[in-house]
Design a protein around this motif. Structure first.
Motif, short mmCIF file in Angstrom:
data_model
loop_
_atom_site.label_atom_id
_atom_site.label_comp_id
_atom_site.label_asym_id
_atom_site.label_seq_id
_atom_site.Cartn_x
_atom_site.Cartn_y
_atom_site.Cartn_z
N ARG A 9 23.12 -38.54 -0.25
CA ARG A 9 23.28 -38.63 -1.77
C ARG A 9 23.54 -37.15 -2.19
O ARG A 9 24.38 -37.30 -3.06
CB ARG A 9 21.60 -38.99 -2.20
CG ARG A 9 21.44 -40.50 -2.09
CD ARG A 9 20.11 -40.80 -2.98
NE ARG A 9 19.85 -42.06 -2.76
CZ ARG A 9 19.07 -42.49 -1.77
NH1 ARG A 9 18.25 -41.42 -1.03
NH2 ARG A 9 18.85 -43.78 -1.84
N LEU A 10 22.80 -36.28 -1.81
CA LEU A 10 23.29 -34.95 -1.99
C LEU A 10 25.13 -34.59 -1.95
O LEU A 10 25.62 -33.93 -2.65
CB LEU A 10 22.58 -33.86 -1.15
CG LEU A 10 22.84 -32.20 -1.52
CD1 LEU A 10 22.48 -32.02 -3.11
CD2 LEU A 10 21.94 -31.43 -0.60
N ALA A 11 25.51 -34.81 -0.67
CA ALA A 11 26.95 -35.00 -0.36
C ALA A 11 27.76 -35.61 -1.28
O ALA A 11 28.87 -35.27 -1.53
CB ALA A 11 27.22 -35.18 1.15
N ALA A 12 27.44 -36.71 -1.78
CA ALA A 12 28.20 -37.60 -2.64
C ALA A 12 27.93 -37.24 -4.20
O ALA A 12 28.18 -38.26 -4.85
CB ALA A 12 27.52 -39.15 -2.41
N ALA A 13 27.36 -36.24 -4.46
CA ALA A 13 26.57 -36.14 -5.93
C ALA A 13 27.95 -36.00 -6.88
O ALA A 13 27.81 -36.31 -8.06
CB ALA A 13 25.79 -34.94 -5.93
N ASP A 14 28.71 -35.31 -6.50
CA ASP A 14 30.09 -35.20 -7.27
C ASP A 14 31.19 -36.18 -7.18
O ASP A 14 32.19 -36.27 -7.89
CB ASP A 14 30.61 -33.77 -6.95
CG ASP A 14 29.79 -32.57 -7.43
OD1 ASP A 14 28.97 -32.73 -8.15
OD2 ASP A 14 29.80 -31.66 -6.62
N ASP A 15 30.90 -37.24 -6.49
CA ASP A 15 31.82 -38.40 -6.23
C ASP A 15 31.21 -39.77 -6.48
O ASP A 15 30.08 -39.80 -6.89
CB ASP A 15 32.25 -38.43 -4.57
CG ASP A 15 32.93 -37.19 -4.08
OD1 ASP A 15 33.74 -36.74 -4.85
OD2 ASP A 15 32.31 -36.71 -3.27
N ASN A 16 31.81 -40.50 -7.00
CA ASN A 16 31.52 -42.04 -7.36
C ASN A 16 31.26 -42.83 -6.10
O ASN A 16 31.73 -43.92 -6.25
CB ASN A 16 32.52 -42.49 -8.34
CG ASN A 16 32.07 -43.79 -9.16
OD1 ASN A 16 30.93 -43.94 -9.01
ND2 ASN A 16 32.93 -44.33 -9.82
#
Length: 142
Positions: free
Chosen positions: A54-61
């Motif tokens: 979730r942290l790694a995907a925070a800036d992505d959709n």
């Protein structure tokens, strides 16, 4: 598996992954997975992997979801990457810090033109950890 298959092992341009394409990809992390010691301690290693993803995907959709068990216990920490109308992937032998690798795989998947995660550019953990590739239902033969 993919590197020797009849399907394309080409690369995809991860930098051009747009928000709409990423929205079609879901990462499912097994939250009940234990670490290599088999400890029942909480938070479980799978929960830590879900948080890292979730942290790694925070800036992505990219959707990140959890499941109670993916049934891949012999391969420890497990996750799946799914995309509507495409093959689905199951990975094992991941680490609690493999979230960035899962997000990279999701981005490669989102930009793939043939519905497969390209072998080239795939993080090593997703090459070594590949457990299964499952076809979409409309691709099955009688």
């Amino acid at each position: 598996m993919d590197q020797n298959s009849s399907f394309s092992a080409g690369t995809a341009d991860v930098s051009s992954a747009n928000s709409d394409a990423l929205a079609g990809v879901t990462v499912i992390v097994c939250a009940s997975c234990r670490d290599e010691t088999g400890s029942d301690a909480h938070p479980r290693a799978g929960e830590l992997l879900a948080d890292d993803t979730r942290l790694a995907a925070a800036d992505d959709n990219i959707r990140v979801r959890t499941a109670e068990c993916l049934g891949n216990c012999k391969r420890r920490l497990s996750a799946a990457i799914l995309r509507d109308g495409c093959w689905s992937y199951v990975f094992g032998d991941l680490a609690p810090t493999s979230g960035a690798d899962l997000v990279t795989g999701a981005k490669l998947f989102a930009t793939s033109t043939d519905g497969l995660i390209p072998w080239r550019g795939r993080p090593d953990s997703l090459k070594r950890g590949l457990v299964a590739r499952i076809p979409p239902l409309d691709m099955l033969k009688d």
